[in-house]
Write an enzyme that holds these catalytic residues in place. Structure first.
Site, PDB file in Angstrom:
ATOM      1  N   ASP A   1      58.834 -39.964 -38.814  1.00 50.78           N
ATOM      2  CA  ASP A   1      59.356 -38.939 -38.542  1.00 50.78           C
ATOM      3  C   ASP A   1      60.803 -38.390 -39.216  1.00 50.78           C
ATOM      4  O   ASP A   1      61.139 -39.092 -40.209  1.00 50.78           O
ATOM      5  CB  ASP A   1      59.743 -38.646 -36.973  1.00 50.78           C
TER       6      ASP A   1
ATOM      7  N   ASP B   1      55.289 -30.441 -39.901  1.00 49.99           N
ATOM      8  CA  ASP B   1      55.411 -30.083 -38.671  1.00 49.99           C
ATOM      9  C   ASP B   1      56.254 -28.708 -38.484  1.00 49.99           C
ATOM     10  O   ASP B   1      56.662 -28.217 -39.682  1.00 49.99           O
ATOM     11  CB  ASP B   1      56.250 -31.289 -37.743  1.00 49.99           C
TER      12      ASP B   1
ATOM     13  N   ARG C   1      50.936 -28.930 -37.094  1.00 45.76           N
ATOM     14  CA  ARG C   1      51.128 -28.343 -35.741  1.00 45.76           C
ATOM     15  C   ARG C   1      50.737 -26.929 -35.885  1.00 45.76           C
ATOM     16  O   ARG C   1      49.849 -26.498 -35.107  1.00 45.76           O
ATOM     17  CB  ARG C   1      52.543 -28.644 -35.347  1.00 45.76           C
TER      18      ARG C   1
ATOM     19  N   HIS D   1      52.326 -41.376 -30.410  1.00 46.36           N
ATOM     20  CA  HIS D   1      53.619 -40.761 -30.907  1.00 46.36           C
ATOM     21  C   HIS D   1      54.387 -40.626 -29.820  1.00 46.36           C
ATOM     22  O   HIS D   1      54.146 -40.544 -28.521  1.00 46.36           O
ATOM     23  CB  HIS D   1      53.186 -39.356 -31.450  1.00 46.36           C
TER      24      HIS D   1
ATOM     25  N   ASP E   1      56.986 -22.671 -31.405  1.00 48.61           N
ATOM     26  CA  ASP E   1      57.306 -24.069 -31.039  1.00 48.61           C
ATOM     27  C   ASP E   1      57.710 -24.005 -29.421  1.00 48.61           C
ATOM     28  O   ASP E   1      58.695 -23.411 -29.293  1.00 48.61           O
ATOM     29  CB  ASP E   1      58.432 -24.231 -31.824  1.00 48.61           C
TER      30      ASP E   1
ATOM     31  N   ASP F   1      53.953 -31.066 -29.057  1.00 48.83           N
ATOM     32  CA  ASP F   1      54.714 -31.883 -28.314  1.00 48.83           C
ATOM     33  C   ASP F   1      54.042 -31.965 -26.726  1.00 48.83           C
ATOM     34  O   ASP F   1      55.013 -31.172 -25.776  1.00 48.83           O
ATOM     35  CB  ASP F   1      56.108 -31.224 -28.263  1.00 48.83           C
TER      36      ASP F   1
END
Ligand SMILES: *[C@@H]1O[C@H](CO)[C@@H](O)[C@H](O)[C@H]1NC(C)=O
Ligand SMILES: *[C@@H]1O[C@H](CO)[C@@H](O)[C@H](O)[C@H]1NC(C)=O
Length: 903
Positions: free
Chosen positions: A390, A503, A562, A636, A245, A578
């Site tokens: 979300d 996610d 993701r 998003h 991440d 992201d």
């Protein structure tokens, strides 16, 4: 002189471009990468022993010896796999521990096929399968792959093969020959958990030489160009594959991000060959391309330019696991990609709505917000299919619950959505809040569903809910429990029209090493997290997929993930995570999704508008104009950004975004047909130019993509420009029609004027594109709408194309063959429609219009012939300015074959 100047320039550039990588390891900081990267090319210490060769119909097995530690027993296995693929595995025989092999990447066991022994002696064994041949050399180990008699891939040509076997820790003062110069390796990798026997370093590596290859593509996911760069020569770290991440990820970087697909394609216009490195541990990949000259070799070139040969070298290095790779023999990029897909599978045909427009934000505040956003899309005639929620919809970040104040009546909210044909997607992450009374946490503790620390206690990390534990999806009982959580009885407030977003499944652990789970955590079966890391997200989405199949057996599931790995495409769509509201992030979304597509993952998109920060209105508009041409299309935004739903802007901006959205919706029949062809023929939906045009000019082009083989797009991703450059492949005989103006271009390089309204997109002459041009609020309302066929004629005045349709949501297309798959063919001034498969679907869809680009001169009308309508005269009209011919109202059903002749 010039050459030296360039070399100097490159060196300086590399010193300046230093990246802030504080949170994440460099190769030097990753013990095994540092150790393996120190190997120097030279004579390999690995030898095959052909005196104990074992050959059956499909398999060659030989003992492999590392002459530095001759007592260790390794076995090398070579098999031929159906479809022109070879597989090579090396494992320890009677090792101290068994080594991990990914469990989920392959779509079933690859089917072996016959290997013929062509020649053998104690030095060399030659086997063949079809047109391909493999030569194994004993001393030192070398494996050469040939297509016909052309050498295409050599394993261990540089002697950088490595296989660190499990062993007892050397006594004080004793050296371990496998890690001679890195004694610290033992300390870092000494695995002491529940094992009674230590493990120690267990890394593996192999080098692949691809003679005559000019580029190498693959290894998603990186924020990088499609064509991979030379690493060591450019002072770059190897490409890293380790799902992480990464906050505001870097571009032009070899750093790891959310996904890992260890496949490469070595390509040239003449030939392509791939390698799929089947390993789920942390992996680093060094690339060397002969075009990226280093100082030593350019000195040689300087003296003797004719010495220059073209090649690409690729070296995979993984921290643990079995050494197992597949060689995809090609010989074209298209066939190599199909070979990869034959191993790891495809995304099943998705529901139509999933290909339409998705509106997301972290977060829509409450149920009224959701209802209001949808109402505003309707007021402004902006099409919309899916609203997304979300993490804030949950009660305190506890998944499978709703915030009972903000979302007090989710059933009502969902039925409001579905009454206008819309759907809902909600997020479910793999971390579970450690809170007494939370049913999921209590069940997981009680039944032992969590990942463990090395001492056997439950692992705790920090994520959105605060203190969290992580479901162990490698445990079949966990998956069995998890999938039932999606039932409508359990997950109240959802319906058969609510789908799932997974996610944070790298997994993301805010306080973990490199923001993920420690490598010595332990999974079901005793595997260390180190062994399975890159497969965790895939295991998670398999659980979700099974849950949705169980919940809604008649509807095709939609999941967005993701984290991803080889094989993730069988269960889920993915997005590029992201990203940032920057022009560079808009631009990179195309090479990133192209790379994923070659890695088998066609259902890819990037957050429209950019997740972090606020795009200016020019960037936002350009992002919509680009986003409509990626398979997954969602806007998003981060919780700290300004609201940016398209209706919030001035009329001219709304109009441009509406035009973009309508273009997407108009092309839904094309996207849907391409996903059917992806499922049934293994073709990627999004394709680099080289996929269809083996031309030298296109090998580095990744700002341009093909949608199937009929639409070419070159999104404008530069600010404030009045012109852009585009390359149209195929040569001077190729026709390309601008899809907004229908202006005809031939193959070549162009500098085109653009303004804010311009879409740089073309139809290929020779293709027929099915569209639905009636503007609608959602794709659901378009199910029965009629088609317009765009017939873009090539130089010979011919064209063809396909159309697939069914009920757009169920499994009847598979279970009952209820679908229609058509071929449209135009030649000799006549368009014919015929069924490609002997199937039917009782649809009311019909042909409303035919638009012919580049039509013949002197057409007065047209004649339709079909069984049910007989012969019907049709009106045509010619647009003199845009030079196209319209055939009005054929009115014929798509269920029956027909022809339309221009007269
Ligand atoms: C559903 O729509 C009705 C009618 O517009 C509205 O009154 C209601 O508040 C909506 N429900 C939710 C939960 O937003
Ligand atoms: C289209 O029809 C022509 C003439 O019958 C034929 O030669 C051609 O192969 C057809 N094309 C396709 C794609 O079937």
């Amino acid at each position: 002189m010039a050459k030296w100047a360039i070399i100097l320039g490159v060196c300086l550039l590399n010193i300046v471009v230093a990246v802030d990588k504080n949170n994440f390891k460099s190769c030097e900081q990753s013990s095994f990468c540092r150790r393996l990267r120190k190997y120097q090319p030279g004579e390999s210490t690995y030898h095959l022993d052909f005196s104990a060769l074992h050959i059956t119909d499909n398999v060659v097995e030989a003992q492999l010896i590392n002459t530095q530690v001759p007592e260790v027993n390794l076995k090398l296995t070579l098999t031929a796999i159906i479809g022109n693929i070879f597989r090579v595995s090396v494992d320890e025989v009677n090792g101290l521990h068994s080594r991990y092999k990914p469990q989920f990447a392959l779509n079933g066991d690859p089917q072996e096929t016959k290997l013929e022994v062509v020649a053998r002696n104690l030095e060399q064994v030659t086997v063949s399968s079809g047109d391909s041949k493999v030569v194994l050399t004993a001393k030192p180990l070398k494996i050469e792959f040939y297509t016909k008699d052309k050498l295409v891939n050599v394993v261990n040509s540089k002697g950088l093969f490595a296989f660190e076997h499990y062993r007892n820790k050397p006594a004080e003062g004793e050296t371990d020959p496998q890690i001679q110069d890195d004694p610290g390796a033992w300390e870092e990798n000494f695995k002491s958990h529940h094992d009674t026997k230590p493990r120690g370093p267990s890394a593996i590596a192999a080098d692949f030489n691809f003679p005559n290859a000019e580029r190498v593509y693959g290894l998603p996911e990186h924020g990088d160009s499609l064509s991979l760069k030379s690493t060591q020569q450019n002072n770059l770290d190897p490409y890293r594959l380790y799902n992480l991440d990464v906050f505001e990820y870097e571009l032009d970087s070899t750093m790891a991000i959310y996904g890992a697909v260890p496949v490469v394609y070595a390509v040239s216009p003449q030939h392509s060959v791939g390698v799929f490195w089947h390993n789920a541990a942390e992996t680093w990949v060094d690339i060397k391309n002969s075009k990226d000259t280093d100082i030593i070799s350019s000195l040689v070139d300087f003296v003797n330019p004719s010495s220059k040969e073209t090649f690409v070298d690729v070296r995979f290095m993984s921290e643990s696991g079995v050494l197992d790779f597949f060689v995809l023999m090609g010989p074209t990029l298209k066939s190599a990609v199909k070979q990869y897909v034959s191993l790891t599978g495809v995304h099943g045909l998705p529901q139509l709505f999933t290909l339409a427009y998705h509106q997301s934000r972290w977060n829509y505040n409450d149920q009224d917000d959701v209802t209001t956003v949808v109402a505003n899309f309707d007021i402004h005639n902006l099409p919309l299919d899916v609203m997304w929620l979300d993490i804030e919809y949950t009660e305190g970040k506890k998944y499978f619950t709703w915030d009972h104040i903000k979302f007090s009546n989710p059933d009502n909210m969902v039925s409001n959505l579905t009454s206008t044909g819309r759907k809902l997607v909600v997020i479910i992450d793999p971390h579970i809040k450690r809170e007494g009374g939370y049913f999921l946490h209590e069940d997981a503790l009680k039944h032992d569903f969590y990942v463990k620390n090395k001492d056997g206690s439950v692992y705790e990390g920090w994520c959105w809910p605060g203190s969290s534990s992580y479901l162990d999806f490698y445990n079949p009982s966990t998956v069995d429990y998890y999938k039932k959580l999606y039932s409508l009885d359990n997950f109240k407030g959802t319906s058969h029209d609510v789908w799932i977003w997974n996610d944070m499944n790298e997994p993301s652990v805010f306080n973990g090493p490199e923001i993920t789970m420690p490598k010595d955590c332990v999974h079901y079966g005793g595997w260390e997290h180190r062994d399975v890391h890159n497969e965790y997200a895939l295991a998670h989405t398999i659980g979700t997929y099974q849950g949705l199949r169980l919940r809604s057996p008649h509807k095709r599931p939609f999941i967005l993930t993701r984290g991803h790995f080889a094989g993730s495409q069988r269960y889920t769509a993915m997005w590029t995570g992201d990203n940032d509201a920057k022009w560079s992030h808009l631009a990179v979304s195309f090479p990133m999704c192209l790379s994923e597509a070659l890695g088998g993952i066609s259902f890819c998109g990037a957050d429209v508008g950019g997740f972090f920060n606020n795009p200016d209105t020019e960037l936002l508009q350009r992002w919509y104009q680009a986003g409509i041409w990626l398979p997954f299309f969602r806007a998003h935004a981060h919780i700290d950004t300004k609201r940016r739903e398209p209706y919030l802007f001035s009329d001219d901006i709304i109009n441009r975004i509406r035009t973009a959205l309508r273009l997407r919706y108009a092309h839904l029949p094309l996207w849907y047909t391409l996903f059917w062809e992806h499922e049934t023929q293994g073709e990627p939906v999004l394709r680099p130019l080289l996929y269809h045009y083996p031309e030298k000019e296109v090998i580095d082009i990744d700002n341009t993509a093909l949608i199937g083989n009929s639409v070419l797009v070159r999104p404008v991703s530069e600010p404030g420009v009045t012109s852009v450059e585009v390359y149209l492949p195929g040569g001077s005989n190729a026709n390309w029609y601008d899809l907004s103006t229908f202006t005809l271009y031939h193959g070549g390089s162009y500098k085109l004027s653009v303004d804010l309204d311009t879409h740089v997109a073309f139809y290929r002459g020779g293709s027929i594109i099915p569209r639905k041009d009636r503007p609608r609020r959602s794709s659901t309302i378009m199910h029965r709408d009629p088609f317009t066929l765009y017939v873009a004629l090539d130089n010979e005045k011919t064209a063809s194309g396909t159309l697939y349709l069914d009920d757009y949501e169920s499994y009847e297309y598979k279970n009952a063959k209820k679908y229609i798959y058509l071929l449209f063919n135009y030649s000799n001034n006549k368009l014919t429609s015929s069924l490609l498969d002997k199937t039917d679907y009782p649809t009311e869809e019909w042909i409303e219009k035919v638009v012919i680009l580049g039509p013949p001169a002197g057409i007065k009308g047209a004649k339709l012939i079909s069984k049910s309508l007989g012969t019907v005269d049709l009106e045509t009209s010619y647009d003199k300015q845009m030079k196209y011919l319209t055939v009005r109202k054929p009115g014929v059903s798509v269920r029956e074959p027909f022809s339309i002749e221009l007269v």
